[in-house]
Motif scaffolding. Structure first.
Motif, PDB file in Angstrom:
ATOM      1  N   SER A 326      16.058   7.171  25.724  1.00  0.00           N
ATOM      2  CA  SER A 326      17.474   7.323  25.428  1.00  0.00           C
ATOM      3  C   SER A 326      17.835   8.814  25.369  1.00  0.00           C
ATOM      4  O   SER A 326      17.203   9.584  24.638  1.00  0.00           O
ATOM      5  CB  SER A 326      17.782   6.663  24.079  1.00  0.00           C
ATOM      6  OG  SER A 326      19.005   7.122  23.576  1.00  0.00           O
ATOM      7  N   LEU A 327      18.854   9.189  26.132  1.00  0.00           N
ATOM      8  CA  LEU A 327      19.310  10.590  26.099  1.00  0.00           C
ATOM      9  C   LEU A 327      19.849  10.946  24.716  1.00  0.00           C
ATOM     10  O   LEU A 327      19.694  12.061  24.235  1.00  0.00           O
ATOM     11  CB  LEU A 327      20.425  10.788  27.124  1.00  0.00           C
ATOM     12  CG  LEU A 327      20.042  11.273  28.524  1.00  0.00           C
ATOM     13  CD1 LEU A 327      21.297  11.507  29.344  1.00  0.00           C
ATOM     14  CD2 LEU A 327      19.210  12.539  28.482  1.00  0.00           C
ATOM     15  N   GLU A 328      20.481   9.948  24.100  1.00  0.00           N
ATOM     16  CA  GLU A 328      21.038  10.148  22.761  1.00  0.00           C
ATOM     17  C   GLU A 328      19.912  10.457  21.758  1.00  0.00           C
ATOM     18  O   GLU A 328      20.083  11.276  20.850  1.00  0.00           O
ATOM     19  CB  GLU A 328      21.777   8.872  22.344  1.00  0.00           C
ATOM     20  CG  GLU A 328      22.813   9.089  21.276  1.00  0.00           C
ATOM     21  CD  GLU A 328      23.465   7.775  20.868  1.00  0.00           C
ATOM     22  OE1 GLU A 328      23.365   6.781  21.612  1.00  0.00           O
ATOM     23  OE2 GLU A 328      24.067   7.749  19.787  1.00  0.00           O
ATOM     24  N   GLY A 329      18.765   9.803  21.945  1.00  0.00           N
ATOM     25  CA  GLY A 329      17.610  10.049  21.070  1.00  0.00           C
ATOM     26  C   GLY A 329      17.114  11.477  21.192  1.00  0.00           C
ATOM     27  O   GLY A 329      16.818  12.138  20.192  1.00  0.00           O
ATOM     28  N   VAL A 330      17.035  11.971  22.448  1.00  0.00           N
ATOM     29  CA  VAL A 330      16.610  13.359  22.671  1.00  0.00           C
ATOM     30  C   VAL A 330      17.621  14.304  22.013  1.00  0.00           C
ATOM     31  O   VAL A 330      17.240  15.261  21.313  1.00  0.00           O
ATOM     32  CB  VAL A 330      16.502  13.663  24.190  1.00  0.00           C
ATOM     33  CG1 VAL A 330      16.219  15.125  24.443  1.00  0.00           C
ATOM     34  CG2 VAL A 330      15.419  12.803  24.831  1.00  0.00           C
ATOM     35  N   ALA A 331      18.914  14.011  22.217  1.00  0.00           N
ATOM     36  CA  ALA A 331      19.957  14.878  21.661  1.00  0.00           C
ATOM     37  C   ALA A 331      19.881  14.900  20.135  1.00  0.00           C
ATOM     38  O   ALA A 331      20.005  15.965  19.517  1.00  0.00           O
ATOM     39  CB  ALA A 331      21.329  14.392  22.119  1.00  0.00           C
ATOM     40  N   ALA A 332      19.659  13.735  19.531  1.00  0.00           N
ATOM     41  CA  ALA A 332      19.617  13.653  18.060  1.00  0.00           C
ATOM     42  C   ALA A 332      18.468  14.488  17.503  1.00  0.00           C
ATOM     43  O   ALA A 332      18.656  15.295  16.587  1.00  0.00           O
ATOM     44  CB  ALA A 332      19.461  12.199  17.629  1.00  0.00           C
ATOM     45  N   ALA A 333      17.270  14.294  18.076  1.00  0.00           N
ATOM     46  CA  ALA A 333      16.092  15.002  17.557  1.00  0.00           C
ATOM     47  C   ALA A 333      16.233  16.515  17.728  1.00  0.00           C
ATOM     48  O   ALA A 333      15.959  17.289  16.813  1.00  0.00           O
ATOM     49  CB  ALA A 333      14.835  14.503  18.272  1.00  0.00           C
ATOM     50  N   GLU A 334      16.692  16.925  18.913  1.00  0.00           N
ATOM     51  CA  GLU A 334      16.787  18.363  19.184  1.00  0.00           C
ATOM     52  C   GLU A 334      17.929  19.026  18.404  1.00  0.00           C
ATOM     53  O   GLU A 334      17.791  20.147  17.923  1.00  0.00           O
ATOM     54  CB  GLU A 334      16.959  18.599  20.683  1.00  0.00           C
ATOM     55  CG  GLU A 334      15.651  18.480  21.446  1.00  0.00           C
ATOM     56  CD  GLU A 334      14.608  19.473  20.971  1.00  0.00           C
ATOM     57  OE1 GLU A 334      14.878  20.679  20.984  1.00  0.00           O
ATOM     58  OE2 GLU A 334      13.514  19.049  20.565  1.00  0.00           O
ATOM     59  N   ALA A 335      19.056  18.307  18.300  1.00  0.00           N
ATOM     60  CA  ALA A 335      20.165  18.880  17.515  1.00  0.00           C
ATOM     61  C   ALA A 335      19.744  18.996  16.054  1.00  0.00           C
ATOM     62  O   ALA A 335      20.056  19.985  15.390  1.00  0.00           O
ATOM     63  CB  ALA A 335      21.406  17.998  17.648  1.00  0.00           C
ATOM     64  N   GLY A 336      19.013  18.008  15.571  1.00  0.00           N
ATOM     65  CA  GLY A 336      18.561  18.021  14.171  1.00  0.00           C
ATOM     66  C   GLY A 336      17.653  19.206  13.882  1.00  0.00           C
ATOM     67  O   GLY A 336      17.849  19.920  12.903  1.00  0.00           O
ATOM     68  N   ASN A 337      16.653  19.440  14.761  1.00  0.00           N
ATOM     69  CA  ASN A 337      15.717  20.530  14.425  1.00  0.00           C
ATOM     70  C   ASN A 337      16.314  21.917  14.658  1.00  0.00           C
ATOM     71  O   ASN A 337      16.041  22.853  13.910  1.00  0.00           O
ATOM     72  CB  ASN A 337      14.339  20.348  15.105  1.00  0.00           C
ATOM     73  CG  ASN A 337      14.367  20.437  16.604  1.00  0.00           C
ATOM     74  OD1 ASN A 337      15.163  21.148  17.169  1.00  0.00           O
ATOM     75  ND2 ASN A 337      13.474  19.701  17.255  1.00  0.00           N
ATOM     76  N   ASN A 338      17.160  22.066  15.676  1.00  0.00           N
ATOM     77  CA  ASN A 338      17.729  23.402  15.900  1.00  0.00           C
ATOM     78  C   ASN A 338      18.830  23.772  14.906  1.00  0.00           C
ATOM     79  O   ASN A 338      19.082  24.955  14.681  1.00  0.00           O
ATOM     80  CB  ASN A 338      18.262  23.530  17.327  1.00  0.00           C
ATOM     81  CG  ASN A 338      17.213  24.111  18.253  1.00  0.00           C
ATOM     82  OD1 ASN A 338      16.237  23.441  18.572  1.00  0.00           O
ATOM     83  ND2 ASN A 338      17.372  25.366  18.638  1.00  0.00           N
ATOM     84  N   ALA A 339      19.447  22.741  14.301  1.00  0.00           N
ATOM     85  CA  ALA A 339      20.486  23.035  13.307  1.00  0.00           C
ATOM     86  C   ALA A 339      19.892  23.721  12.080  1.00  0.00           C
ATOM     87  O   ALA A 339      20.597  24.380  11.321  1.00  0.00           O
ATOM     88  CB  ALA A 339      21.181  21.743  12.895  1.00  0.00           C
ATOM     89  N   VAL A 340      18.593  23.568  11.912  1.00  0.00           N
ATOM     90  CA  VAL A 340      17.930  24.158  10.745  1.00  0.00           C
ATOM     91  C   VAL A 340      17.894  25.689  10.832  1.00  0.00           C
ATOM     92  O   VAL A 340      17.942  26.380   9.817  1.00  0.00           O
ATOM     93  CB  VAL A 340      16.494  23.569  10.637  1.00  0.00           C
ATOM     94  CG1 VAL A 340      15.668  24.296   9.619  1.00  0.00           C
ATOM     95  CG2 VAL A 340      16.569  22.094  10.309  1.00  0.00           C
ATOM     96  N   THR A 341      17.867  26.217  12.080  1.00  0.00           N
ATOM     97  CA  THR A 341      17.618  27.661  12.238  1.00  0.00           C
ATOM     98  C   THR A 341      18.673  28.537  11.547  1.00  0.00           C
ATOM     99  O   THR A 341      18.324  29.555  10.962  1.00  0.00           O
ATOM    100  CB  THR A 341      17.549  28.066  13.727  1.00  0.00           C
ATOM    101  OG1 THR A 341      18.747  27.651  14.358  1.00  0.00           O
ATOM    102  CG2 THR A 341      16.365  27.449  14.428  1.00  0.00           C
ATOM    103  N   GLY A 342      19.925  28.134  11.612  1.00  0.00           N
ATOM    104  CA  GLY A 342      20.955  28.923  10.928  1.00  0.00           C
ATOM    105  C   GLY A 342      20.967  28.631   9.439  1.00  0.00           C
ATOM    106  O   GLY A 342      21.053  29.540   8.609  1.00  0.00           O
ATOM    107  N   ALA A 343      20.841  27.333   9.119  1.00  0.00           N
ATOM    108  CA  ALA A 343      20.995  26.919   7.723  1.00  0.00           C
ATOM    109  C   ALA A 343      19.890  27.464   6.814  1.00  0.00           C
ATOM    110  O   ALA A 343      20.149  27.768   5.651  1.00  0.00           O
ATOM    111  CB  ALA A 343      21.032  25.395   7.655  1.00  0.00           C
TER     112      ALA A 343
END
Lengths: 542, 161
Positions: A326-343
């Motif tokens: 699922s493309l949505e699955g890839v997007a969810a996992a990657e968006a989740g881990n990269n969102a951490v970098t700023g926070a």
């Protein structure tokens, strides 16, 4: 407030926009993606190795380089996750679930591009969040006195100890060990020497950089050496006299190369706008989750990607596609881990508390540059900090461009470099540890902590609590003693101050919650194992 | 870790940290207090971890006894499944690392580092002579130039220069 923000941002632009800084952030993203794409090497290790190199640089240049590595490293892990079914970094573990099935269907490029777009989108949003909230939080934190800071640090330490790794006691054991190591040297409040054993070097205390390089870079190399050295020596003795080949050099890893195959159908090699916007809601949700988790000390990008993936699956219109490509699955996992970098930078810049291992390592870079993270940092060094914010935004563009045009290059470099990188890392660790203070003693400290880090890894004891406790406990000790000076030795002050009391309550709740949650998870696991155990013999019999 | 915590608590803290009089301590907190808290933490949580490990080992032994050796669950992996553990290789590699660190101040960076890189590359399986030469010399020279020219840091010169 808005005027101050705008003028600080203008100052940040002035500080950032030099060729050196642009090259630094682009080089950082490049190195980060490459390191992330090599299984076994993590972004933490890359940042740890680069911190000594940043010693002679301008503050903004050094921070630009390191945030570039951080961004690139988190994204780079997805390349191996998608192409090889092996996450290049732990934070890309959830990307494997759908990324690899997509690659098997001949849609490797589509999966890689979706991972890139999701990473860049969430990274940008998370950075904007950091830029918007950092100054107000820091202003609010200025009102915290020593009692509140003491309780805040205790809360941070317990959260870090509790949530890192699988075992609460092991996390807390590591945290207390880190606290103990931090007491080596002169006590700042009394001037008493602690654990110096008559050594002048130990009187100065253990330096942060050798400790972090030892804990986070050496174990990764030792882990690799443990698997590779003996088979390589055996092969060498067996093949004595034969001409050496590339196969010799790469041994068993030869079959595990990163290969990007193009599909004859162009739609399988790209992500259309429709596909991107179909996953946009998931990306936003995952960015929210990743930012929240990133802002909490100690949890980190691995948890963020799994929670984002799990929630995306639950909320999806097509949950049955998750795990099957699922493309949505890839997007969810990657968006989740990269969102951490700023926070994760929010608690570091505003309170001086590193949110995860990489920011704990980056804390060393800040200190080398004379920037002391905490509520006064933005007020005292607006140019440098807003310059770093601009670097974060430029880093996103670099990530997008390098990720889009350099995928094949990174795959090829990761294949050829992996046998060399491990050999070069060790001298870099040694020379890096030496260079900060021109101290041979620091190189020995680094080796010692390399051995400690390796033993911790082998015993499944998390090392982040050790490092974060090592960094935070001098601050904790100082603020605790300042509190007692304020209260003339009475501990009642922690109860009289409402914020301190609330933080104390939160500390107790967080430990209790973690212990109860662990017990429930353990019980469920035991029940599941008992179920399997009960089925096992019967099925064997039948 | 329990023994280590107790050793720190009862041997190192009394001998390695001076006990200042209360009169000169503005806070009333001794310099021994914080290390003492940390050492107790190490002792207590070390004991908890050890107790859990013993409990798990006993449960596994009981499970093996009940199910027979063939049906027993394998030990929980500390690392990824399938990874081979060979401490000899690790010992050799770590020995070379220790030797490199020990010889660095004696031989200097320009001699010790290329030798170390060659040794590490050979141990990790590289046999191509040209690659060994190019990588070791190239990395050493690049590091020297980078630290000396860009960072103004003088790396160990050794006794031969």
């Amino acid at each position: 407030m808005v005027d101050l923000f705008v003028s600080n941002f203008q100052l940040g632009f002035q500080y950032f926009f030099t060729w050196y800084n642009i090259i630094a952030v682009v080089a950082g993203v490049f190195v980060g993606i490459l390191v992330g794409a090599i299984p076994g090497l993590t972004a933490t290790m890359a940042v740890a190795l680069l911190v000594p190199i940043t010693f002679g640089m301008e503050a903004v240049t050094s921070l630009a380089l390191l945030v570039g590595v951080y961004k690139g490293g988190i994204y780079g892990g997805s390349i191996t996750a998608i192409l090889m079914n092996t996450p290049g970094t732990p934070s890309a573990a959830a990307t494997v679930f759908d990324g690899y099935p997509l690659a098997q269907q001949g849609k490797a490029l589509k999966a890689l591009k979706m991972a890139l777009y999701a990473s860049a989108t969430s990274d940008l949003l998370s950075n904007l969040l950091l830029i918007l909230v950092a100054a107000p939080i820091a202003t609010a934190a200025l009102r915290l006195g020593p009692p509140e800071m003491t309780m805040l640090l205790v809360l941070a330490l317990t959260i870090v100890g509790a949530v890192s790794g699988d075992s609460l006691p092991k996390g807390l054991l590591a945290a207390f060990f880190g606290m103990l190591l931090a007491t080596v040297g002169i006590d700042q409040m009394t001037g008493a020497t602690r654990f110096a054993f008559g050594s002048i070097e130990l009187t100065r205390g253990l330096s942060l950089l050798p400790v972090l390089i030892g804990l986070f870079a050496i174990p990764e190399v030792l882990d690799h050496a443990e698997r590779v050295v003996m088979p390589s020596l055996r092969r060498a003795f067996r093949r004595k006299g034969h001409e050496s080949t590339r196969e010799d050099a790469e041994g068993e890893d030869r079959s595990r190369e990163l290969l990007i195959t193009m599909s004859p159908n162009p739609d399988d090699n790209r992500v259309s706008l429709k596909e991107y916007f179909a996953s946009f809601r998931t990306m936003i949700r995952s960015t929210g989750i990743g930012s929240f988790i990133g802002a909490m000390p100690g949890i980190g990008s691995v948890v963020a990607s799994f929670v984002s993936y799990g929630l995306a699956k639950r909320q999806s219109k097509h949950p049955e596609e998750f795990g099957k490509g699922s493309l949505e699955g890839v997007a969810a996992a990657e968006a989740g881990n990269n969102a951490v970098t700023g926070a994760t930078l929010i608690p570091l810049l505003t309170l001086g508390i590193p949110g995860d291992t990489i920011t704990a390592v980056m804390l060393g870079a800040f200190l080398i540059q004379g920037l002391v993270p905490g509520p006064r940092l933005i007020q005292q060094h607006p140019g440098e900090i807003y310059g770093m914010f601009v670097a974060l935004l430029v880093g996103n563009i670099a990530l997008l461009v390098l990720g889009f045009y350099g995928l094949r290059l990174f795959a090829r470099l990761a294949n050829t470099a992996k046998s060399l990188v491990y050999a070069i890392v060790i001298p870099l660790c040694v020379i890096g540890s030496f260079a900060v203070d021109n101290s041979v003693f620091d190189t020995r400290v680094m080796v010692l902590f390399g051995a400690i880090g390796y033993i911790m890894r082998r015993t499944a004891t998390p090392s982040p609590p050790l490092l974060i406790a090592f960094v935070l406990s001098p601050m904790l000790e100082t603020s605790f003693k300042q509190t007692l000076i304020l209260s003339r030795g009475s501990l009642q002050i922690f109860i009289d101050r409402p914020i301190a009391l609330a933080l104390m309550f939160l500390t107790v709740v967080s430990v209790a919650f973690t212990a109860i949650r662990k017990r429930i998870v353990d019980r469920r696991r035991a029940q599941a194992a008992a179920g399997i155990g009960a089925d096992g013999p019967s099925s064997t019999k039948s | 870790m329990v023994a280590f915590g107790l050793f720190v608590q009862f041997v190192l803290i009394p001998t390695q940290i001076s006990q200042l009089s209360r009169a000169i301590l503005a806070t009333g907190v001794s310099p021994r207090a914080f290390p003492s808290v940390a050492a107790w933490g190490v002792t207590v949580f070390g004991a908890v971890v050890a107790a859990r490990d013993v409990r798990v080992a006993l449960l596994r032994a009981r499970e093996r006894a009940a199910n027979g050796p063939d049906n027993a669950q394998p030990d929980a992996p500390v690392r990824e499944p399938g990874a081979r553990v060979d401490l000899r290789g690790l010992g050799i590699f770590f020995g070379v690392l220790v030797l490199y660190v020990a010889l660095l101040p004696v031989l200097g960076h320009l001699i010790a580092t290329p030798l170390a890189i060659v040794a590490f590359m050979v141990l990790l399986g590289e046999r191509r002579v040209w690659l060994l030469a190019v990588t070791s010399i190239g990395t050493t020279v690049t590091m020297s130039l980078f630290f000396r020219v860009l960072l103004s840091t003088i790396l160990p010169t050794g006794i031969f220069y």
